[in-house]
Design an enzyme around this catalytic site. Structure first.
Site, short mmCIF file in Angstrom:
data_model
loop_
_atom_site.label_atom_id
_atom_site.label_comp_id
_atom_site.label_asym_id
_atom_site.label_seq_id
_atom_site.Cartn_x
_atom_site.Cartn_y
_atom_site.Cartn_z
N ARG A 61 -0.05 -19.26 -26.85
CA ARG A 61 -1.10 -18.26 -26.26
C ARG A 61 -2.15 -17.91 -25.03
NH1 ARG A 61 -7.41 -17.78 -27.49
NH2 ARG A 61 -7.90 -15.56 -28.34
N HIS A 65 -2.06 -15.00 -22.87
CA HIS A 65 -3.08 -13.68 -22.20
C HIS A 65 -3.17 -14.57 -20.62
CE1 HIS A 65 -5.85 -14.72 -25.40
NE2 HIS A 65 -4.87 -13.94 -26.21
N ASN A 93 -11.30 -14.68 -24.49
CA ASN A 93 -10.31 -15.70 -24.64
C ASN A 93 -11.68 -17.01 -24.96
OD1 ASN A 93 -7.86 -15.15 -23.04
ND2 ASN A 93 -9.21 -14.69 -21.51
N HIS A 192 2.71 -16.10 -34.48
CA HIS A 192 1.95 -16.13 -35.17
C HIS A 192 1.83 -17.07 -36.55
CE1 HIS A 192 -2.03 -13.00 -34.05
NE2 HIS A 192 -1.28 -13.91 -32.90
#
Length: 317
Positions: A61, A65, A93, A192
């Protein structure tokens, strides 16, 4: 006519420059300058995952990001200072991105062997790959040669990172803005298959959405009350939360996607058939995921003399 020719020439030059920037990335970039890099990253990631299985998903992740905010340049790793506002406290975040200490450990070990040679951006890209693979996911060759940003953008993080409440159209648009297709988006959403989400990101789905399995919703409400418990965690994949597989897509077909944005991939929309395909063909999913990760890793890298090689991933030199 002259104007048209000039316009065509300008576009051609831009395309050439973008192509050249990506062409400078190579899996063998550090073959002679830091030949132990791959071993250091993988061993450190193995240690981290042995301590906490969740960290593999957290690093994955973190890479996503990073790449979606002005490219894969390590900008998300920069700490705020009295005179500098980074991306760590952007809304998507804040109190949720994690794994910075693992990247710090890798960087320290790499510096001991290859001083001022390997960028934090490249370390993050390799760590995301190895974390995924160590949890049962595919592996892929990571193009290397990125340099580190000397700035960051909290406003771009707030604007560019898709929200867990996003519609399918918004998700497709967000990925398209980064040069990624709808198929890339669905494949990358398969990340996910591992990891956890905070209650605040899925509460609205549990209590407001109608396209949700009632038993699944009742179970998840047990860890996510209608008010309070914002940081309570639930696994994104109810079946195998610590194993990278294609159960994520099976969950969507049975309306057990945890996030609203997850279930949007299978909700009588344009991506339903691809979700069904991935749910029944794990090899295709793994191949598409690996290819999409390489494409995401190629988003606007800093190369050549742009940026720097940070000595400390948390601060510019």
């Amino acid at each position: 006519m002259a104007s048209s020719k000039n316009c065509f020439l300008t576009i051609s030059i831009v395309i050439l420059l973008v192509g050249c920037a990506n062409a400078q990335l190579s899996p063998n970039f550090y073959a002679t300058t830091c030949p132990t890099l791959g071993v250091i990253v993988r061993n450190t990631m193995r240690e981290a995952i042995n301590r906490e299985l969740r960290i593999g998903a957290s690093i994955l992740r973190l890479f996503f990001h990073d790449c979606f905010v002005n490219g894969c340049d390590g900008s998300i790793l920069l700490d705020d200072t009295a005179t500098f506002t980074g991306e760590k406290n952007a809304f998507p975040n804040r109190n949720s991105v994690r794994g910075f200490e693992v990247i710090d450990t890798i960087k320290t070990r790499v510096e001991a062997f290859c001083n001022a040679t390997v960028s934090c951006a490249d370390i993050l890209a390799l760590a995301a790959r190895d974390g995924t693979n160590l949890l049962g996911g595919p592996t892929w060759q990571v193009p290397l040669g990125r340099r580190d940003a000397i700035t960051a953008s909290q406003s771009a993080a707030n604007a560019n990172l898709p929200a867990p409440t996003s519609s399918l159209a918004a998700l497709i648009s967000s990925f398209s803005a980064q040069g990624l297709s709808a198929r890339d988006m669905v494949a990358l959403s398969g990340s996910h298959s591992i990891g956890f989400a905070q209650c605040s990101s899925f509460r609205t789905r549990l209590y407001n959405d109608t396209n949700i399995n009632p038993t699944f919703a009742a179970n998840r409400r047990g860890v996510c009350p209608a008010s309070g418990g914002d940081t309570n965690l639930a696994s994104l994949d109810v079946q195998t939360p610590n194993r990278f597989d294609n159960n994520y897509y099976t969950n969507l077909i049975t309306q057990r996607g945890l996030l609203h944005s997850d279930q949007e991939l299978f909700n009588n929309g344009s991506q339903d058939s691809l979700v069904r395909f991935y749910s029944g063909n794990i090899a295709a999913f793994r191949n598409d995921f690996a290819a999409a990760m390489v494409r995401m890793g190629n988003i606007s890298p800093l190369t050549g003399s742009n940026g720097e090689i940070r000595r400390n991933c948390r601060s510019i030199n």
